[in-house]
Design an enzyme around this catalytic site. Structure first.
Site, short mmCIF file in Angstrom:
data_model
loop_
_atom_site.label_atom_id
_atom_site.label_comp_id
_atom_site.label_asym_id
_atom_site.label_seq_id
_atom_site.Cartn_x
_atom_site.Cartn_y
_atom_site.Cartn_z
CB CYS A 89 -0.93 0.00 1.20
SG CYS A 89 -2.19 -1.28 1.14
CG HIS A 341 -6.18 2.15 0.11
ND1 HIS A 341 -5.03 2.70 -0.41
CD2 HIS A 341 -5.78 1.08 0.87
CE1 HIS A 341 -3.98 2.01 -0.01
NE2 HIS A 341 -4.41 1.02 0.77
CB CYS A 371 -0.45 0.10 7.82
SG CYS A 371 -2.14 0.19 7.18
N GLY A 373 1.72 -3.95 3.59
CA GLY A 373 1.84 -5.39 3.72
C GLY A 373 3.23 -5.80 4.18
#
Length: 385
Positions: A89, A341, A371, A373
């Protein structure tokens, strides 16, 4: 000491799944913001030394180095290369870091950073599923790793499990999450109604404004949704929306500013990335923010505005508890719960919004984190000029 400056930043509106951007080829999404970036900055595109884009699930129309194909689809000079990065992300925030590091190192003077994602066409984790199916693999990228199993056992590794672990550990109730989600929608709608996003967005086709915020949502409607994980507290209402979009920004050295007559809008004050527990996955913004503040010597109340990606409500609520940040300075125009997102584009989308809001509000320092992965988080601090 070398500096890296932000000259311009633009984004598409964020489209809902199946919405105004759903049928647009990802290369054309990327091309749209690149053409707008060149036009707004007034640069000679042949002077750009690299195009660094973030994108996940680089298969089908997102394969083949989408940074390069977006640049070419925009009709821009063939001699300019492109590279696509994947830090989950945080991919396009990492693209900014790589671009800024090229400038800070003195090896590059003009670099474009951005990202693109069409989740309508390529759903999340589509690439890993399609690659695994012919091999008979069904347990994700960690299946079969003896080293992983020895270290982390058979614990589930997915974002929903991570969000539930955070909610339990930090004592975040479902009601807390729903109130936060409602606030995100209300802030996003206020920003749209007040025209706060108009300068940063470049409409494309039917997508003229961000499509995610819901005017009809309420705590009562949220209360009627089932948790994503049975027995859990996190629902779709407290999670980021599946979205489509693209964003791009231009970074320049002092020499490039002089040679091309560019006016800087912000300076990259700090950039770093840290890792944490990959099973809990979504908590890395907490230690990453602490690390960034320690490295810069800045207190949290020295930050005027914060953009932290609302992957799930517990991510931001736990971060607020640990950092002591003022909620009124965090995601003031809403976040991914309302705005969406588009994975590979979100990092630069957030930074574009952060830059424009610093200018609108008169703030000096902005911090961005998200945050990612694998239990990772980038942190970027920019200073408005």
């Amino acid at each position: 000491m070398a500096e890296a400056y932000i000259v311009e930043a633009v984004r598409t509106p964020v489209g809902r799944r199946g919405g105004g951007l759903g049928g647009v080829h990802p290369a054309d999404l990327g091309a749209h913001v690149l053409k707008a970036l060149v036009a707004r900055s007034g640069i000679d595109p042949a002077a750009v030394e690299d195009v660094v884009f973030g994108c996940l699930d680089a298969v089908g129309p997102q394969a083949g180095d989408i940074a390069r194909t977006s640049w070419l689809a925009a009709g821009l000079p063939e001699e300019v290369p492109g590279v696509t990065v994947d830090r989950q992300c945080g991919s396009s925030q990492q693209a900014v870091h790589f671009a800024a590091q090229g400038v800070l190192s003195g090896t590059q003077d003009l670099v474009v950073a951005g990202g693109v994602q069409n989740m309508t066409q390529i759903p999340i984790a589509f690439a890993s599923r399609r690659a695994a199916e012919p091999l008979g693999l069904t347990e994700g990228p960690f299946a079969g790793s003896e080293g992983w199993r020895a270290r982390y056992g058979g614990q589930p590794v997915n974002q929903f499990h991570g969000a539930e672990l955070i909610a339990a550990e930090w004592g975040i109730s479902r009601r807390d999450q729903e109130e936060f989600a409602l606030r995100s929608h209300r802030r996003a709608l206020r920003a749209i109604d007040e025209g706060r996003f108009e300068r940063e967005t470049v409409p494309l086709g039917d997508a003229t404004v961000d499509e995610g915020p819901r005017r009809d949502t309420s705590l009562e409607k949220m209360a009627g949704l089932r948790p994503v994980v049975e027995g859990g507290t996190v629902t779709a209402a407290c999670s980021s929306q599946v979205s489509d979009g693209a964003a791009a920004m231009l970074l320049a050295s002092e020499r490039a500013l002089r040679e091309h007559g560019l006016t800087p809008r912000a300076r990259v004050h700090h950039l770093s990335v840290r890792g944490e527990d990959p099973v809990r996955m979504l908590t890395a913004p907490i230690p990453a923010t602490a690390y960034a503040l320690e490295r810069t010597g800045m207190p949290i109340d020295g930050i005027d505005l914060v953009e932290i990606n609302e992957a799930f409500a517990p991510v931001v609520l736990a971060w607020l508890k640990e950092t002591g940040a003022d909620p009124d300075r965090v995601n003031v125009n809403g976040g991914a719960i309302a705005l969406g997102h588009p994975l590979g584009a979100t990092g630069v989308r957030l930074m574009t919004t952060l830059l424009h809001e610093l200018e609108r509000s008169g703030g000096r320092f902005g911090l961005q984190t998200m945050c990612e992965g694998g239990g990772q988080a980038n942190v970027t601090i920019v200073e408005r000029l």
